[in-house]
Design a protein around this motif. Structure first.
Motif: not given
Ligand SMILES: *Cc1c(COP(=O)(O)O)cnc(C)c1O
Length: 223
Positions: A27, A48, A198, A213, A215-216, A222
């Motif tokens: 995202k 998302n 994360s 899940r 991401g970072s 982000r």
């Protein structure tokens, strides 16, 4: 490159030891970042926002498995119904019925996870235990959704014990829910426990998660 090859390879190694599935949460990141991980072999990506998911789906390789992990509004289900691989954040019976309806229209059985509220923050979405049981009691009527498991998010806190206890409570609900499902066929499908991001994925895996899940760690913070 914007995505970190080193972090990705390290993570894959760590997760494969426990048989945990990685959903790379892309995202707010551009399609090029997704493609970088795709070229390293990653196929499961999480988004998302409906519009962003539609855009990336149209620009990127068709064998990507797109996970919708955000809060889904009923009126937007129809836009992702034809291609979404798994909808994680299903948190009302109304939404289950809408996904079922859109699935029926296109003769597709849409895979979903039910989101459970395990954090202490009031703003987080999800069923409580009673609502979850009520939702599960309707699954035999909803032929165009396949309930593949549960998803939850722990509290946003540095208190690791608290996070661990929330994950333990979700794993317990997962096991109980599985027991409640009477059809063998549906029971077999109910196998995914999506928990861990994360900051807390190691604890989540220790407490029974089989899908994280993240991401970072992979794409950086982000903005
Ligand atoms: C953004 C998001 C993630 C990934 O968070 P990171 O901390 O960047 O790993 C995971 N799950 C959900 C539901 C999210 O919204």
């Amino acid at each position: 490159m914007a995505a970190s090859r080193e972090k990705y390879e390290e993570l894959i190694k760590e997760l494969s030891a426990s048989g945990t599935t990685l959903v790379a949460v892309s995202k707010t990141k551009p399609p090029e970042d997704v493609l970088e991980l795709y070229n390293l072999g990653q196929r499961d990506f999480g988004e998302n926002y409906v519009q962003e998911l539609i855009d990336k789906h149209s620009k990127l390789p068709t064998d990507i498995r797109w996970h919708f992990i955000g809060h889904l509004q009923s009126n937007k289900v129809k836009f992702i119904a034809p291609f979404v691989h798994l909808i994680h954040g299903v948190d009302t019976l109304k939404l289950m019925r809408e996904i079922n309806k859109q699935g029926a229209k296109i003769s597709r059985v849409i895979p979903v996870l039910l989101q459970v509220h395990i954090a202490s923050e009031e703003t987080k979405f999800g069923f409580d235990e009673t609502e979850l049981n009520e939702a599960l009691s309707h699954i035999d009527e909803l032929l165009n959704i396949s309930i593949e498991g549960l998803m939850g998010m722990a509290s946003f806190t540095d208190d690791q014990q608290k996070v661990r206890h929330e994950f333990i409570s979700l794993k317990k609900l997962f096991d109980q829910s599985r027991q409640l499902i009477s059809s063998d066929d549906r029971k077999k499908k109910f196998r995914i426990l999506s928990m861990g991001m994360s900051s807390d994925y190691k604890i989540a895996i220790e407490e029974g998660s089989n899908l994280v899940r993240i991401g970072s760690i992979l794409f950086g913070a982000r903005s």
